[in-house]
Design an enzyme around this catalytic site. Sequence first.
Site, PDB file in Angstrom:
ATOM      1  CE1 TYR A  22     -53.449  -1.683  18.710  1.00 19.99           C
ATOM      2  CE2 TYR A  22     -54.835  -3.634  18.497  1.00 19.99           C
ATOM      3  CZ  TYR A  22     -54.166  -2.569  17.925  1.00 19.99           C
ATOM      4  OH  TYR A  22     -54.220  -2.384  16.567  1.00 19.99           O
TER       5      TYR A  22
ATOM      6  CD  GLU B 117     -52.215  -4.763  11.380  1.00 15.15           C
ATOM      7  OE1 GLU B 117     -52.197  -5.978  11.098  1.00 15.15           O
ATOM      8  OE2 GLU B 117     -52.914  -4.305  12.295  1.00 15.15           O
TER       9      GLU B 117
ATOM     10  CD1 TRP C  99     -52.941  -6.768  17.596  1.00 15.21           C
ATOM     11  CD2 TRP C  99     -51.518  -6.478  15.902  1.00 15.21           C
ATOM     12  NE1 TRP C  99     -52.464  -5.479  17.658  1.00 15.21           N
ATOM     13  CE2 TRP C  99     -51.587  -5.283  16.623  1.00 15.21           C
ATOM     14  CE3 TRP C  99     -50.670  -6.541  14.800  1.00 15.21           C
ATOM     15  CZ2 TRP C  99     -50.856  -4.148  16.280  1.00 15.21           C
ATOM     16  CZ3 TRP C  99     -49.941  -5.402  14.456  1.00 15.21           C
ATOM     17  CH2 TRP C  99     -50.031  -4.233  15.193  1.00 15.21           C
TER      18      TRP C  99
END
Length: 187
Positions: free
Chosen positions: A20, A42, A50
């Site tokens: 990522y 988010e 995350w």
Amino acid sequence: MMGKLARCGWAEGDAVMEAYHDREWGIPVRDGRALWEMLMLEGFQAGLSWRTILHRREGFRAAFAGFEPEIVARFGPDDVERLMGDARIIRARAKIEATIGGAKAYLAMRDSGEDFAEFVWGMAGGAPIRGDGVTAPTNTPLSHAISAALKARGFKFCGPVIVYAWMQAVGIVDDHAAGCFRRSATP
């Protein structure tokens, strides 16, 4: 033999996080639908890591019809209950309902002639904002302004901290660490 790439510290030690970081984080996104998807993810991250969201991203995409706003905006109470039982996502009713509301807000902006990407990038001055590579704030005056503008349009789970993390993710802000190989690669 090639040495190990220097990355931002948060991305080390997890193959999904490294991929990522290397291929997505901080690269400017100009597609409104993709920006909206990341903002919704988010929002789900609020109070979590995350890493948790990223490892479930494909489950989120499946559960939320590929994050197609036209489809998600039509989700009703039965869909909310279905999603509350879906172990592939974070089962938080308020966040699920905020995503459905976010689809409606996104479409309302579009229907009134306001392009989501142009709106966000316009507030940011049209180009990525480069951090110093040493400090990375959790929020800024700009994230407060974007948060307020999003809330005024009906978005939820978009406080200034969430918005700043999103700005970093979609390349509105370049907060790659000074020694990170991506720092010099982002426009």
